[in-house]
Write a protein that holds these residues in place. Structure first.
Motif, PDB file in Angstrom:
ATOM      1  N   GLY A 141      35.541  37.616  33.851  1.00  0.00           N
ATOM      2  CA  GLY A 141      35.221  39.025  33.657  1.00  0.00           C
ATOM      3  C   GLY A 141      34.042  39.488  34.486  1.00  0.00           C
ATOM      4  N   ALA A 142      32.969  38.697  34.515  1.00  0.00           N
ATOM      5  CA  ALA A 142      31.770  39.087  35.260  1.00  0.00           C
ATOM      6  C   ALA A 142      31.982  38.979  36.764  1.00  0.00           C
ATOM      7  N   TRP A 143      32.745  37.994  37.189  1.00  0.00           N
ATOM      8  CA  TRP A 143      32.976  37.786  38.621  1.00  0.00           C
ATOM      9  C   TRP A 143      33.782  38.932  39.233  1.00  0.00           C
ATOM     10  N   LEU A 144      34.716  39.494  38.453  1.00  0.00           N
ATOM     11  CA  LEU A 144      35.555  40.579  38.952  1.00  0.00           C
ATOM     12  C   LEU A 144      34.992  41.961  38.628  1.00  0.00           C
ATOM     13  N   TYR A 145      33.806  42.002  38.048  1.00  0.00           N
ATOM     14  CA  TYR A 145      33.241  43.278  37.617  1.00  0.00           C
ATOM     15  C   TYR A 145      32.954  44.224  38.782  1.00  0.00           C
ATOM     16  N   ASP A 146      32.734  43.708  39.978  1.00  0.00           N
ATOM     17  CA  ASP A 146      32.428  44.558  41.129  1.00  0.00           C
ATOM     18  C   ASP A 146      33.615  45.392  41.595  1.00  0.00           C
ATOM     19  N   LEU A 147      34.805  45.100  41.109  1.00  0.00           N
ATOM     20  CA  LEU A 147      35.958  45.922  41.475  1.00  0.00           C
ATOM     21  C   LEU A 147      35.776  47.347  40.951  1.00  0.00           C
ATOM     22  N   PRO A 148      36.352  48.340  41.623  1.00  0.00           N
ATOM     23  CA  PRO A 148      36.302  49.711  41.086  1.00  0.00           C
ATOM     24  C   PRO A 148      36.923  49.765  39.696  1.00  0.00           C
ATOM     25  N   PRO A 149      36.460  50.688  38.846  1.00  0.00           N
ATOM     26  CA  PRO A 149      36.905  50.712  37.444  1.00  0.00           C
ATOM     27  C   PRO A 149      38.412  50.742  37.265  1.00  0.00           C
ATOM     28  N   LEU A 150      39.120  51.596  38.016  1.00  0.00           N
ATOM     29  CA  LEU A 150      40.561  51.687  37.835  1.00  0.00           C
ATOM     30  C   LEU A 150      41.246  50.381  38.217  1.00  0.00           C
ATOM     31  N   ARG A 151      40.799  49.751  39.291  1.00  0.00           N
ATOM     32  CA  ARG A 151      41.389  48.477  39.695  1.00  0.00           C
ATOM     33  C   ARG A 151      41.116  47.396  38.649  1.00  0.00           C
ATOM     34  N   ARG A 152      39.931  47.453  38.051  1.00  0.00           N
ATOM     35  CA  ARG A 152      39.596  46.495  36.993  1.00  0.00           C
ATOM     36  C   ARG A 152      40.565  46.616  35.816  1.00  0.00           C
ATOM     37  N   ILE A 153      40.794  47.852  35.391  1.00  0.00           N
ATOM     38  CA  ILE A 153      41.689  48.091  34.258  1.00  0.00           C
ATOM     39  C   ILE A 153      43.098  47.615  34.588  1.00  0.00           C
TER      40      ILE A 153
END
Length: 334
Positions: A122-134
């Protein structure tokens, strides 16, 4: 007083989760079944909320942690090293506690180890833009659920999700248990859940409405329900998304309470790692058998009410310990 950079609502949610954990781990004899863990495919009982709410609080805290790190100049590779350090320490603490419970050194995946792996993803991928994260989190949950239903199991076939016949059980028994990695596939859905919770954390931090995240969890859980039941053992998407919906509802409720009431839950919420480790460690060492003797005495003298008196005393004792630690700002951090 809440230290700068901390959110009292989040601390209160963590504290409520910790107290809930202490309660369900010390249920008196004869307590109703719905207070414990549900059976296979029916993880809808009270105790089934504890672990996913720990994960939820972890994901919600990531935006706060990242903002704090950037304010202090921990960016780029320094942040990555800090992240790896947290993951490694949490994993090692988990191994230590697992070994203490087993009475010998063991390498296995348990609660803290799974928390470490889920946090890492979760923390490693947190830098992705919010929509891409979701979208990525939802795709990971969808892919995990699809694999359970579509990948054939030798001698069983595809589409079987029973307690004694399913893909995850086959992987654990055949490949992962000999390596001490039983439960490793669960890191994928739990990591996706933590990643999804980072968006909820951003909404909480910015003071935005939380209900869209609850609606996402409810609709997502209901969409998966015809295909997979809510099950904690195998972390089905149904189970996680419904736990998300209930967690958002609880966060929203806490958000509206007066600060004085929220402050009651802050001591265990400010020290959640210690609140998990210390009761278990003391039960296995210095206080071995002490609480069991107190429970036996309470039930012998007070009957069924004595069991609940014991549970209440246990909660109050640990709340007081955590209150003292919070007052003197003594925390276990990784």
């Amino acid at each position: 007083m809440t230290p700068k950079g901390r959110d009292l609502t989040l601390d209160a949610f963590r504290g409520l989760t910790v107290l809930l954990m202490l309660f369900v781990n010390n249920l008196p004899p004869g307590a109703p079944a719905y207070l414990g863990h549900g059976p296979f495919g029916a993880s809808v009982y009270l105790a089934d909320l504890v672990f996913p709410w720990y994960l939820l609080a972890m994901g919600v805290a990531i935006p706060y942690s990242r903002a704090s790190a950037l304010r202090r100049g921990f960016g780029g590779w320094r942040y990555e090293l800090r992240l790896l350090r947290r993951v490694a320490l949490l994993f090692l603490l988990g191994l230590g506690l697992t070994s203490l419970q087993a009475g010998r050194p063991v390498f296995a995946l348990d609660v803290l180890q799974l928390l470490a792996l889920a946090y890492w993803l979760g923390a490693w991928l947190y830098d992705l833009p919010p929509l891409r994260r979701i979208l990525l989190a939802l795709l990971l949950l969808l892919g995990y659920g699809a694999a359970i239903l579509l990948v054939p199991v030798p001698g069983v076939g595809a589409g079987r999700f029973l307690e004694g016949e399913n893909l995850l059980l086959h992987l654990n028994r055949t490949y992962l248990m000999p390596l001490g990695l039983r439960g490793l596939p669960s890191a994928l859905p739990t990591g996706a859940f933590v990643l999804l919770a980072t968006g909820l954390g951003e909404a909480l931090m910015a003071g935005r409405p939380l209900w869209p995240w609850g609606l996402l969890g409810l609709l997502g859980g209901l969409a998966f329900l015809p295909f997979l039941p809510p099950d904690k053992t195998y972390w089905t998407p149904t189970y996680l998304l419904l736990a998300l919906a209930l967690g958002v509802f609880t966060l929203g409720f806490l958000r509206r309470l007066p600060r004085g009431l929220l402050a009651f839950f802050r001591p265990p919420g400010a020290n959640p790692l210690l609140a998990y480790i210390l009761p278990i460690a003391l039960k296995l060492t210095l206080l071995k058998g002490a609480w069991e003797r107190l429970l036996a005495w309470s039930t012998a003298h007070l009957g069924p009410l004595g069991g609940y008196a014991y549970t209440g005393a246990y909660l109050l004792a640990w709340w007081a310990v955590l209150w003292v630690l919070d007052r003197y700002r003594l925390y276990l951090r990784v």
